[in-house]
Design an enzyme around this catalytic site. Structure first.
Site, PDB file in Angstrom:
ATOM      1  CD  GLU A 232      48.319  51.499  48.254  1.00 33.67           C
ATOM      2  OE1 GLU A 232      47.355  51.255  49.013  1.00 33.67           O
ATOM      3  OE2 GLU A 232      49.431  51.883  48.659  1.00 33.67           O
ATOM      4  CB  CYS A 266      39.828  51.557  48.125  1.00 34.39           C
ATOM      5  SG  CYS A 266      40.731  53.072  48.461  1.00 34.39           S
TER       6      CYS A 266
HETATM    7  P1  NAD Z   1      40.348  46.547  38.187  1.00 37.57           P
HETATM    8  O1  NAD Z   1      41.280  45.678  38.953  1.00 37.57           O
HETATM    9  O2  NAD Z   1      39.291  45.930  37.389  1.00 37.57           O
HETATM   10  O3  NAD Z   1      41.169  47.491  37.175  1.00 37.57           O
HETATM   11  C1  NAD Z   1      42.187  48.357  37.624  1.00 37.57           C
HETATM   12  C2  NAD Z   1      43.117  48.670  36.463  1.00 37.57           C
HETATM   13  O4  NAD Z   1      43.808  47.490  36.059  1.00 37.57           O
HETATM   14  C3  NAD Z   1      42.420  49.194  35.195  1.00 37.57           C
HETATM   15  O5  NAD Z   1      43.175  50.254  34.668  1.00 37.57           O
HETATM   16  C4  NAD Z   1      42.457  47.990  34.260  1.00 37.57           C
HETATM   17  O6  NAD Z   1      42.454  48.326  32.903  1.00 37.57           O
HETATM   18  C5  NAD Z   1      43.779  47.370  34.634  1.00 37.57           C
HETATM   19  N1  NAD Z   1      43.932  45.944  34.311  1.00 37.57           N
HETATM   20  C6  NAD Z   1      42.964  45.001  34.161  1.00 37.57           C
HETATM   21  N2  NAD Z   1      43.523  43.796  33.898  1.00 37.57           N
HETATM   22  C7  NAD Z   1      44.862  43.973  33.888  1.00 37.57           C
HETATM   23  C8  NAD Z   1      45.973  43.115  33.696  1.00 37.57           C
HETATM   24  N3  NAD Z   1      45.816  41.799  33.469  1.00 37.57           N
HETATM   25  N4  NAD Z   1      47.216  43.626  33.747  1.00 37.57           N
HETATM   26  C9  NAD Z   1      47.400  44.945  34.009  1.00 37.57           C
HETATM   27  N5  NAD Z   1      46.392  45.812  34.196  1.00 37.57           N
HETATM   28  C10 NAD Z   1      45.132  45.335  34.148  1.00 37.57           C
HETATM   29  O7  NAD Z   1      39.752  47.569  39.260  1.00 37.57           O
HETATM   30  P2  NAD Z   1      38.601  48.639  39.031  1.00 37.57           P
HETATM   31  O8  NAD Z   1      37.299  47.926  38.938  1.00 37.57           O
HETATM   32  O9  NAD Z   1      39.004  49.586  37.967  1.00 37.57           O
HETATM   33  O10 NAD Z   1      38.681  49.466  40.407  1.00 37.57           O
HETATM   34  C11 NAD Z   1      37.973  49.155  41.555  1.00 37.57           C
HETATM   35  C12 NAD Z   1      38.873  48.441  42.559  1.00 37.57           C
HETATM   36  O11 NAD Z   1      39.981  49.275  42.896  1.00 37.57           O
HETATM   37  C13 NAD Z   1      38.170  48.162  43.867  1.00 37.57           C
HETATM   38  O12 NAD Z   1      38.498  46.875  44.297  1.00 37.57           O
HETATM   39  C14 NAD Z   1      38.749  49.209  44.815  1.00 37.57           C
HETATM   40  O13 NAD Z   1      38.695  48.876  46.169  1.00 37.57           O
HETATM   41  C15 NAD Z   1      40.152  49.294  44.306  1.00 37.57           C
HETATM   42  N6  NAD Z   1      40.767  50.546  44.743  1.00 37.57           N
HETATM   43  C16 NAD Z   1      41.764  50.501  45.674  1.00 37.57           C
HETATM   44  C17 NAD Z   1      42.318  51.678  46.154  1.00 37.57           C
HETATM   45  C18 NAD Z   1      43.402  51.673  47.199  1.00 37.57           C
HETATM   46  O14 NAD Z   1      44.064  52.692  47.370  1.00 37.57           O
HETATM   47  N7  NAD Z   1      43.601  50.585  47.923  1.00 37.57           N
HETATM   48  C19 NAD Z   1      41.872  52.896  45.657  1.00 37.57           C
HETATM   49  C20 NAD Z   1      40.851  52.891  44.720  1.00 37.57           C
HETATM   50  C21 NAD Z   1      40.308  51.711  44.250  1.00 37.57           C
END
Ligand code: NAD
Length: 473
Positions: A232, A266
Site C-alpha cells: 500500500e 496517502c
Molecule cells: P517509508 O517507505 O519511508 O517507510 C515505511 C516503513 O518502512 C517504515 O516503518 C520504515 O522503517 C520501513 N522501512 C524502511 N526501509 C525499509 C527496508 N529496506 N525494508 C523494510 N522496511 C523498511 O514511508 P514513510 O515515509 O514512513 O511513509 C510515508 C509514505 O507512506 C507515503 O508515500 C504515503 O503515501 C505512504 N502511505 C501509503 C498508504 C496507503 O494505504 N497506500 C497509507 C499511508 C501512507
C-alpha cells in the site's frame, strides 16, 4: 544478546531529540518471530469465536490506556485531534472486524464437482506469521489496519512501525501484555528500516504501507524469500471539478481532503483540475476557506493544522513549492516555504494557481497541505490530466449531479473514486478496492476479502462411495 544501540527520535513540535528506543539485534528479531510462530497453532485452533473474545477483551483493556496512548501519539505526531481519533477508533475497528469475521467464517455447504461422485470440501489455512511494516502519518491506525484481520484469520502478527513515531508502542504493548492470550501472538517491534529489512526474512507474509521507493525494495526482498507481499504505497490523488458542481461544497471538501492531518495522508487530494469556466469562482471560495484554517500553534489545542511530522518531508514540500514557483505557478494563499516555529515545521494551507505537469507538485507525492490548481476545457482533457501520473490510489469528482460525476469517474485509473466528496475511503470501510499503478499491489485491505488475503485455500476432493472411476486402467 541485548542491544545497546538506541535510536533517537525527534519531537515534531520542538525539533528536539527527546525520546529514544533500543534497536533490536538480529538475534532478538529472530527470537521474537520464533516465539510468535510457536504460539500460532494454538491461536488458530481456538476458532473464530474465541479469537473474537480475546480481541474484545483487548478492546476493553485498551480503554484503560487510552489517555497515555493519546498522549504518546500526540508527542509522536505533534497533533492532538487526529491522535484522539486514531486511539478512539481502535474500539470501532475491532468491533467492525469481529463482525466481518463472524460472517466470513460462517460454515459454507460442501460443493459438488463436475464429476457427480466427487465432493469438495474447502478450508482456509492461515499464514502462520504475518509481518506488518507501517509508516508515520497515522502511526496507530496504519499499524492495526492489516493486523486486526490477520489476527482474526488465525495468524500471529509482528508489527514494525515507523521509527519516526514510535512512542505509542509502549502504552499499546502494555495493553497487549495485560491480555495474555493475545500477547502470545501479537507484538510490536520498535525499529528502523534495517529492522524492517531483517524482520521480513522471518515472516510468511508481509503487509507493507509506505513509500514507493521502500515498497520496491521490500517487494524484491519478499520475492527473494518467496513470500506474498501486499503493498500500500504513495498517492497523488486528483480532484476534478466540473461546470454545474456545487462550488461551495467542492471547495470545502477539497480543502479538507488536501490539508487534514497537514496533508500527510496517502489519500490526500494533491492536485485539483477545475473547468476553465468556473475556475475564478471556485478559486475565490477555496482561498477564503483556506484562510480560515489555522495552524495548531502555539499550543497543540489551537487551530487545525499540526506540524509536518517528519523533518525529511519538510525538504520535499519546500522543493516542490520552489520548483512550482520557479516554473511559473502563483501563490494564491499560504506559504512559499514551510515555516519554523519553536523548533517545529509548519505549513499553512497553500493554494497554487497556474500549475502544470512539468512541476513536481503535480506529478510527485508532496505529502503536505499544498493545493495546486490547474484548469481544463473539456472532460477528455480533465481526465487525461487526472490519469497523467504514475499513481492510482484514489480520486474525487465533483459535477452537477452524482450520476454525471459517477459516469466521469469510470474513466479514472484509481482504486477508489469519491463522488461529490473527497477521500471517502478514510471513513467508508465496506468498499473493497485495490491500488492501481504504482500506488500498490495485492488484494483489498477493506471488507471480507481482506481476511482471505491471510489464508491459503485448500480443497479436499472426496470420493464418498466405492465407485469404479471411468479413468482407471
Ligand atoms: P517509508 O517507505 O519511508 O517507510 C515505511 C516503513 O518502512 C517504515 O516503518 C520504515 O522503517 C520501513 N522501512 C524502511 N526501509 C525499509 C527496508 N529496506 N525494508 C523494510 N522496511 C523498511 O514511508 P514513510 O515515509 O514512513 O511513509 C510515508 C509514505 O507512506 C507515503 O508515500 C504515503 O503515501 C505512504 N502511505 C501509503 C498508504 C496507503 O494505504 N497506500 C497509507 C499511508 C501512507
Amino acid at each position: 544478546m541485548k542491544s545497546d544501540r538506541r535510536y533517537p527520535v525527534r519531537n515534531p513540535r520542538t525539533g528536539v531529540l527527546d525520546y529514544t528506543f533500543p534497536l533490536p539485534t538480529p538475534a532478538q528479531i529472530r527470537k521474537e518471530a520464533e516465539r510468535l510462530r510457536s504460539n500460532q497453532v494454538a491461536w488458530q485452533q481456538k476458532g473464530i469465536n474465541e479469537r473474537i473474545e480475546v480481541l474484545q477483551t483487548w478492546k476493553h483493556g485498551i480503554s484503560k490506556h487510552l489517555d497515555e496512548l493519546i498522549e504518546a501519539l500526540t508527542l509522536d505526531t505533534g497533533r492532538r485531534y487526529e491522535s484522539e481519533l486514531e486511539a478512539k477508533l481502535i474500539a470501532q475497528s475491532i468491533d467492525r472486524w469481529c463482525g466481518v469475521a463472524t460472517d466470513f467464517f460462517a460454515p459454507s455447504p460442501d460443493k459438488t464437482s463436475a464429476i457427480p461422485f466427487i465432493h469438495i470440501k474447502q478450508d482456509l489455512q492461515p499464514y502462520p506469521l504475518v509481518g506488518v511494516i507501517s509508516p508515520w502519518n497515522f502511526p496507530l491506525l496504519l499499524a492495526l489496519i492489516d493486523t486486526l484481520p490477520a489476527l482474526l484469520a488465525g495468524c500471529s502478527v509482528v508489527i514494525k512501525p515507523s521509527e519516526v513515531t514510535p512512542r505509542f508502542i509502549e502504552p499499546l504493548m502494555r495493553s497487549i501484555q495485560e491480555t495474555p492470550a493475545l500477547a502470545g501472538v501479537l507484538s510490536f517491534m520498535a525499529g528502523d528500516g534495517k529492522t524492517g529489512a531483517a524482520l521480513l526474512k522471518h515472516v510468511d507474509l508481509l503487509c507493507f504501507t509506505g513509500s514507493v521507493a521502500t515498497g520496491r525494495k521490500v517487494y524484491a526482498a519478499c520475492a527473494k524469500n518467496f513470500i506474498p507481499c501486499f503493498l500500500e504505497l504513495g498517492g497523488k490523488d486528483p480532484a476534478l471539478v466540473f461546470e454545474g458542481a456545487n462550488l461551495d461544497q467542492a471547495a470545502a471538501s477539497i480543502l479538507w481532503g488536501s490539508t487534514v492531518n497537514c496533508g500527510q495522508s496517502c489519500l490526500s487530494i494533491e492536485r485539483v483540475y477545475v473547468q476553465e469556466s468556473i475556475a475564478h469562482d471556485f478559486l475565490a471560495l477555496l482561498k477564503a476557506k483556506a484562510e480560515n484554517v489555522q495552524l495548531a500553534y502555539p499550543t497543540v489545542s489551537d487551530g487545525q493544522i499540526g506540524p509536518v511530522i517528519s523533518d525529511k518531508q519538510v525538504s520535499i514540500i519546500n522543493a516542490h513549492l520552489q520548483d512550482a514557483l520557479e516554473k511559473g505557478a502563483s501563490l494564491l494563499t499560504g506559504s512559499a516555504q514551510c515555516e519554523q516555529k519553536s523548533g517545529g515545521w509548519y505549513c499553512r494551507p497553500t493554494v497554487l494557481t497556474g500549475a502544470n505537469h512539468t512541476m513536481k507538485v503535480m506529478t510527485e507525492e508532496t505529502f503536505g497541505p499544498i493545493i495546486p490548481v490547474m484548469t481544463f476545457q473539456t472532460e477528455a482533457e480533465g481526465l487525461a490530466l487526472a490519469n497523467g501520473t504514475v499513481f492510482g490510489l484514489s480520486a474525487a469528482v465533483f459535477a452537477k449531479d452524482w450520476e454525471t460525476a459517477y459516469h466521469i469517474g469510470q474513466h479514472i485509473e484509481a482504486g477508489a473514486i469519491s463522488i461529490n466528496e473527497c477521500a471517502l475511503t478514510s471513513m467508508v470501510h465496506e468498499g473493497e478496492k485495490q491500488s492501481f499503478k504504482m500506488s500498490g499491489l495485492g488484494g483489498t485491505r477493506m471488507g471480507a476479502a481482506a481476511i482471505k488475503r491471510f489464508m491459503k485455500q485448500r480443497a479436499f476432493l472426496i470420493k464418498k462411495e466405492a465407485i469404479a472411476a471411468p479413468w482407471w486402467f
